[in-house]
Design an enzyme around this catalytic site. Structure first.
Site, PDB file in Angstrom:
ATOM      1  CB  SER A  68      52.918  66.517  46.280  1.00 63.00           C
ATOM      2  OG  SER A  68      52.234  67.399  47.145  1.00 63.00           O
TER       3      SER A  68
ATOM      4  CE  LYS B 231      55.850  63.438  48.921  1.00 66.77           C
ATOM      5  NZ  LYS B 231      54.816  62.901  49.791  1.00 66.77           N
TER       6      LYS B 231
ATOM      7  CD  GLU C  80      52.693  55.534  47.144  1.00 67.94           C
ATOM      8  OE1 GLU C  80      52.402  55.920  48.280  1.00 67.94           O
ATOM      9  OE2 GLU C  80      52.882  56.313  46.187  1.00 67.94           O
TER      10      GLU C  80
ATOM     11  CG  ASN D 125      22.039  26.053  33.770  1.00 64.00           C
ATOM     12  OD1 ASN D 125      21.824  27.268  33.736  1.00 64.00           O
ATOM     13  ND2 ASN D 125      21.246  25.199  34.390  1.00 64.00           N
TER      14      ASN D 125
ATOM     15  CG  HIS E 154      64.873  40.303  61.216  1.00 65.44           C
ATOM     16  ND1 HIS E 154      63.866  39.550  61.787  1.00 65.44           N
ATOM     17  CD2 HIS E 154      65.927  39.458  61.035  1.00 65.44           C
ATOM     18  CE1 HIS E 154      64.304  38.310  61.976  1.00 65.44           C
ATOM     19  NE2 HIS E 154      65.550  38.223  61.509  1.00 65.44           N
TER      20      HIS E 154
ATOM     21  CB  SER F 201      24.477  39.140  34.516  1.00 57.92           C
ATOM     22  OG  SER F 201      23.964  38.318  33.490  1.00 57.92           O
TER      23      SER F 201
ATOM     24  CG  ASN G 254      54.266  61.256  45.719  1.00 59.62           C
ATOM     25  OD1 ASN G 254      55.199  61.464  46.497  1.00 59.62           O
ATOM     26  ND2 ASN G 254      53.209  62.033  45.627  1.00 59.62           N
TER      27      ASN G 254
HETATM   28  N1  ARG Z   1      23.540  34.698  33.457  1.00 58.12           N
HETATM   29  C1  ARG Z   1      23.552  33.394  34.005  1.00 58.12           C
HETATM   30  C2  ARG Z   1      24.869  33.147  34.734  1.00 58.12           C
HETATM   31  O1  ARG Z   1      25.723  33.939  34.632  1.00 58.12           O
HETATM   32  C3  ARG Z   1      23.380  32.398  32.916  1.00 58.12           C
HETATM   33  C4  ARG Z   1      22.806  31.083  33.300  1.00 58.12           C
HETATM   34  C5  ARG Z   1      21.396  31.222  33.745  1.00 58.12           C
HETATM   35  N2  ARG Z   1      20.728  30.007  33.817  1.00 58.12           N
HETATM   36  C6  ARG Z   1      19.541  29.928  34.340  1.00 58.12           C
HETATM   37  N3  ARG Z   1      18.960  28.804  34.320  1.00 58.12           N
HETATM   38  N4  ARG Z   1      18.963  30.960  34.883  1.00 58.12           N
HETATM   39  O2  ARG Z   1      25.063  32.176  35.408  1.00 58.12           O
END
Ligand code: ARG
Length: 466
Positions: free
Chosen positions: A279, A285, A292, A112, A158, A25, A287
């Site tokens: 455009s 035009k 939008e 966590n 309306h 991530s 826009n």
């Molecule tokens: N990258 C994880 C998340 O966004 C962090 C927590 C991960 N914890 C674990 N026990 N794998 O939630």
């Protein structure tokens, strides 16, 4: 790849490269780095205060983390996908920088409670930014409302011209929407601003920690009261995103009006060259792209909300890896809303309203027909009969292509004998708006009062909220 994982003790084989990619991530959660570092410093300070690590350990942890922060900020930090997320990247960098002391940072916490804390810190900061942006936009709207307090345009129901209203009143209706958004965000902020640290993985920790201290250090207003809930709760993200979706829907509704109003058919508004595009094929035009795009972007924020709701739907207590999926929708929502609020604030002060055109369209639309009916009621005609009579008058006006104030008195008297010269006061647009003279009404006098009241609310914010 094949980077040693902080959790690899019980593993015999190294992680598959697809698994590394799949579970990483860091490509998006890197943006939590400042909050992650702040929370780590607060946690470490608490550990040293409680005698769980030494003061020397804390000093070198703090120094190391601040160096890492500087490296991240001047782009010399190397993020590693193999280290999954922002948390493990920073911790691994700390350990390689300061050695043994770095290994002690994670005592009494888990990723966590760490990620839950980071997300709350992140969102608190972004929410405060959004509230400042809302305030700025509201200031712009209120100024415009004051400027256009006397301007008359047709009000619609309306999408049919209904009754004349003042443009200032219309603009203040937009402000009311944003005022509610602001209030919702402030209420949600209270629930964001609770510290989960100390919940550790799910059950709390056996170290003699001081949760209040960590919470105080990080500016939280209190500590979470159940460790299982604290590591798994994402209500604050859903709630924020729901409020953001409502705010985006408001911007989308305003946008829709700006699109209509800037069309040739309406000709009510010029949004300014700086905020329109041309455009490539049709030279004439101009826009209304801001409106939008905002209208379009409201859809993605509603989608983010749906993603988050579905993310939580099937999750048992406590933390599940699913929760890593909370980030991209939240980040997208924050970025989208901030961008839209920013460009609206930039665009609005330069918007030019075509007052003559608005007035002309209001006259053509027979928008004082209700005033004529009310006039007849004041002359003792029952409302239903008055409605019928006025319907016929409007039919005549349509047939003759004349505006209501241009019909001769004798002609009006053909429809109802009680009509006298004073009828022209109510057929007149200005007379009509001036008559709506009560709290919440469209009379220019009331619009100016409402604008002053709205501005007062904004000014009170500076002292009462972040
Ligand atoms: N990258 C994880 C998340 O966004 C962090 C927590 C991960 N914890 C674990 N026990 N794998 O939630």
């Amino acid at each position: 790849m094949n980077q040693k994982k902080p959790w690899s003790g019980r593993f015999l084989k190294s992680t598959h490269h697809l698994m590394e990619q799949f579970s990483a991530s860091v490509g998006f959660d890197y943006r939590l780095y400042r909050h992650d570092i702040a929370a780590s410093i607060a946690h470490a300070r608490m550990l040293s205060r409680q005698g769980i690590i030494t003061q020397m350990d804390f000093d070198s942890i703090e120094k190391g983390l601040l160096e890492i922060q500087a490296e991240i900020e001047n782009n010399t930090f190397e993020w590693r996908e193999a280290l999954e997320d922002v948390h493990m990247n920073i911790e691994a960098a700390l350990i390689s920088k300061i050695g043994e002391a770095g290994k002690k940072l994670h005592s009494g916490r888990s990723r966590n409670d760490q990620v839950a804390t980071d997300m709350r810190l992140f969102l608190r900061q972004e929410l405060d930014e959004i509230c400042l942006q809302l305030t700025e936009l509201q200031h712009a709207l209120i100024s415009l409302a004051e400027q256009e307090a006397e301007t008359i345009l047709p009000g619609y129901t309306h999408m049919q011209a209904a009754q004349p209203v003042t443009l200032g009143h219309h603009i203040l209706a937009w402000n009311e929407m944003l005022q509610r958004d602001f209030e919702r965000f402030q209420q949600c902020r209270q629930r964001i601003n609770i510290c989960p640290l100390g919940s550790a993985a799910l059950a709390g920790t056996s170290y003699p920690i001081d949760r209040e201290m960590t919470a105080r250090e990080l500016g939280f207003e209190g500590v979470s009261l159940n460790s299982l809930d604290a590591v798994s709760d994402r209500d604050f993200i859903i709630e924020f995103t729901a409020h953001a979706a409502v705010a985006m829907i408001h911007l989308s509704r305003v946008s829709e009006e700006l699109v209509l109003w800037s069309s040739d058919a309406f000709g009510f508004v010029d949004l300014g060259d700086q905020f329109c595009t041309g455009s490539s094929i049709m030279p004439q035009k101009k826009n209304p792209d801001v409106a939008e795009l905002t209208r379009g972007k409201s859809g993605r924020v509603c989608g983010d909300l749906m993603s988050l709701l579905m993310l939580m739907k099937g999750q048992p207590l406590a933390y599940n890896r699913d929760n890593q999926e909370d980030k991209e929708p939240l980040f997208d929502t924050v970025d989208t809303l901030q961008m839209c609020l920013g460009i609206f604030s930039a665009m609005f002060p330069g918007v030019k309203f075509n007052r003559d055109r608005m007035n002309a369209v209001a006259e053509k639309g027979y928008s004082t027909a209700t005033d004529l009916a009310d006039y007849l009621v004041r002359k003792n005609i029952p409302f239903r009969d008055a409605h019928e009579i006025v319907g016929k008058v409007v039919g005549y006006a349509v047939e003759q292509s004349v505006a209501l104030p241009d019909i001769a008195l004798s002609q009006l008297q053909n429809y109802c004998s009680v009509i006298e010269q004073d009828v022209y006061d109510v057929l007149d647009l200005r007379g009509s708006v001036n008559a709506r003279d009560h709290v919440g009404g469209t009379a220019p006098k009331r619009v100016k009062q409402a604008a002053a009241g709205a501005r007062k609310l904004l000014n009170a914010r500076n002292s009462s909220s972040g």
